[in-house]
Scaffold this motif. Structure first.
Motif, PDB file in Angstrom:
ATOM      1  N   ARG A  33       2.127   9.339  -1.858  1.00  0.00           N
ATOM      2  CA  ARG A  33       2.321   7.949  -2.295  1.00  0.00           C
ATOM      3  C   ARG A  33       3.820   7.713  -2.421  1.00  0.00           C
TER       4      ARG A  33
ATOM      5  N   ASN B  69       0.866  -1.184   0.000  1.00  0.00           N
ATOM      6  CA  ASN B  69       0.000   0.000   0.000  1.00  0.00           C
ATOM      7  C   ASN B  69       0.899   1.229   0.000  1.00  0.00           C
ATOM      8  N   PRO B  70       0.973   1.963  -1.103  1.00  0.00           N
ATOM      9  CA  PRO B  70       1.918   3.081  -1.216  1.00  0.00           C
ATOM     10  C   PRO B  70       1.537   4.345  -0.435  1.00  0.00           C
ATOM     11  N   GLU B  71       0.383   4.347   0.217  1.00  0.00           N
ATOM     12  CA  GLU B  71      -0.017   5.533   0.983  1.00  0.00           C
ATOM     13  C   GLU B  71       0.939   5.742   2.159  1.00  0.00           C
TER      14      GLU B  71
ATOM     15  N   ARG C 168       7.298   5.053  -3.091  1.00  0.00           N
ATOM     16  CA  ARG C 168       7.821   3.908  -3.848  1.00  0.00           C
ATOM     17  C   ARG C 168       9.309   3.786  -3.553  1.00  0.00           C
TER      18      ARG C 168
END
Length: 142
Positions: A85, A61-63, A87
């Motif tokens: 977000r 979950n990139p949040e 990564r």
């Protein structure tokens, strides 16, 4: 909005201790300290071990939520609440570009295979002035 963006950049462009929260595998928030720094585009970066649990959490979950701006509690200053977000990057250019001697205490160098960069693209930033009940809000595209 340009004035607000400039005030935000004054805070996030300097290296600083920041709290970054991700979500665990079971959806619970998990926060930790990281050292962040942003560029003129408001993209925030911090170093990590590529096998750190925050990386697995971000991949699922990139949040991410980041709080920064107050480094000394005796000096209450404006601070930021950032939603974005995240990564992982292991790109050579990213790792070399972010490298500093401070990281040499943790990694063997910018080519250490354990070294990665978390890149955060904010979509909402609240600029909070202590004593104010209403933050100023920047959103992506402003």
């Amino acid at each position: 909005m340009l004035d607000l963006k400039n005030r935000i950049l004054e805070i996030i462009k300097r290296p600083q201790l920041t709290v970054a929260a991700t979500l665990t595998e079971d959806g619970k928030p998990w926060a930790r300290y990281v050292m962040t720094m942003a560029d003129d585009n408001m993209t925030i970066r911090f170093a990590t071990f590529v096998k750190a649990r925050k990386v697995a959490q971000i991949e699922k979950n990139p949040e991410i939520h980041i709080t920064c701006g107050v480094n000394d509690p005796r000096e209450m200053k404006p601070y930021l609440q950032i939603a974005g977000r995240a990564r992982l990057s292991t790109d050579e250019k990213e790792r070399h570009g972010f490298w500093s001697e401070m990281l040499a205490q943790i990694f063997s160098g910018p080519d250490d295979p354990n070294y990665g960069i978390i890149i955060v693209d904010p979509y909402k930033i609240e600029y909070v002035t202590p004593g104010s009940m209403q933050p100023e809000v920047w959103t992506a595209g402003d």
